[in-house]
Motif scaffolding. Sequence first.
Motif, short mmCIF file in Angstrom:
data_model
loop_
_atom_site.label_atom_id
_atom_site.label_comp_id
_atom_site.label_asym_id
_atom_site.label_seq_id
_atom_site.Cartn_x
_atom_site.Cartn_y
_atom_site.Cartn_z
N UNK A 142 41.15 29.78 39.82
CA UNK A 142 41.76 30.47 40.96
C UNK A 142 40.81 30.43 42.15
N UNK A 143 41.35 30.09 43.31
CA UNK A 143 40.54 30.03 44.53
C UNK A 143 40.32 31.42 45.10
N UNK A 144 39.39 31.52 46.02
CA UNK A 144 39.14 32.78 46.72
C UNK A 144 40.41 33.26 47.41
N UNK A 145 41.13 32.36 48.09
CA UNK A 145 42.37 32.75 48.78
C UNK A 145 43.43 33.22 47.81
N UNK A 146 43.54 32.58 46.65
CA UNK A 146 44.50 33.03 45.63
C UNK A 146 44.09 34.39 45.08
N UNK A 147 42.80 34.63 44.93
CA UNK A 147 42.32 35.94 44.48
C UNK A 147 42.65 37.02 45.49
N UNK A 148 42.45 36.72 46.78
CA UNK A 148 42.80 37.65 47.86
C UNK A 148 44.30 37.99 47.78
N UNK A 149 45.14 36.98 47.62
CA UNK A 149 46.59 37.20 47.53
C UNK A 149 46.94 38.03 46.29
N UNK A 150 46.24 37.80 45.18
CA UNK A 150 46.48 38.58 43.97
C UNK A 150 46.13 40.05 44.20
N UNK A 151 45.05 40.31 44.93
CA UNK A 151 44.65 41.69 45.23
C UNK A 151 45.71 42.39 46.08
N UNK A 152 46.34 41.66 47.00
CA UNK A 152 47.44 42.24 47.79
C UNK A 152 48.61 42.64 46.87
N UNK A 153 48.91 41.80 45.88
CA UNK A 153 49.98 42.14 44.94
C UNK A 153 49.63 43.38 44.12
N UNK A 154 48.35 43.55 43.82
CA UNK A 154 47.92 44.76 43.10
C UNK A 154 48.19 45.99 43.97
N UNK A 155 47.88 45.91 45.26
CA UNK A 155 48.14 47.04 46.16
C UNK A 155 49.63 47.38 46.17
N UNK A 156 50.48 46.37 46.22
CA UNK A 156 51.93 46.61 46.20
C UNK A 156 52.36 47.26 44.89
N UNK A 157 51.78 46.83 43.77
CA UNK A 157 52.12 47.43 42.48
C UNK A 157 51.71 48.90 42.45
N UNK A 158 50.53 49.22 42.99
CA UNK A 158 50.11 50.62 43.05
C UNK A 158 51.04 51.43 43.94
N UNK A 159 51.39 50.89 45.07
CA UNK A 159 52.30 51.61 45.98
C UNK A 159 53.64 51.87 45.32
N UNK A 160 54.13 50.92 44.53
CA UNK A 160 55.39 51.12 43.82
C UNK A 160 55.28 52.26 42.82
N UNK A 161 54.18 52.30 42.07
CA UNK A 161 53.98 53.40 41.12
C UNK A 161 53.86 54.73 41.84
N UNK A 162 53.12 54.73 42.95
CA UNK A 162 52.98 55.97 43.73
C UNK A 162 54.32 56.44 44.27
N UNK A 163 55.15 55.53 44.75
CA UNK A 163 56.46 55.94 45.25
C UNK A 163 57.32 56.53 44.13
N UNK A 164 57.26 55.94 42.94
CA UNK A 164 58.05 56.46 41.82
C UNK A 164 57.62 57.89 41.48
N UNK A 165 56.32 58.18 41.54
CA UNK A 165 55.83 59.51 41.17
C UNK A 165 55.92 60.50 42.33
N UNK A 166 55.52 60.08 43.53
CA UNK A 166 55.46 60.99 44.68
C UNK A 166 56.80 61.11 45.41
#
Length: 162
Positions: free
Chosen positions: A66-90
Amino acid sequence: MARIEAKLAQMGLALPQALQMPENMRMSLPFAWVRVSGTRVFVSGHVGLNPDGTIAQPFGKVGAEISLDEGYAAARLVALAQLASLRRVLGDLDRITAWLRVLAMINVAPGFDQMPKVANGFSDLIVELFGPDIGTHARSAIGVALPFNVPVECEAEIEIDG
């Protein structure tokens, strides 16, 4: 529409469904994805997800498969996954008053030392969505071996209104 969700829509981003583990990876997960204690919220480690909740590819180590740019994009997807969980709970992401701390864990190849640049994918999105007053957080970015050979996993602590 809530302010943060409107920003997501303007950016062309959608929150994914809850994690859907593949049949061959099914296991007991005896913990809460999001735990609220008063005005503090603890977010368990999340990985990047596709819109349907399946684990997002690519898989592998940043700096090898995985390239640095692909890792950066993966980290953005992690943020979206956290936001989805937070929306479900909050119920409403606008309840978040501060992102306090993020621990970014990066699945790295031997010799790769650019973990902060990968973790910036998470941090940049959070600050862009919430602004610097709410979104700026303390952060650590470390290289580790991760489950399922995902490139990035992050956990967080946030504060919400009472």
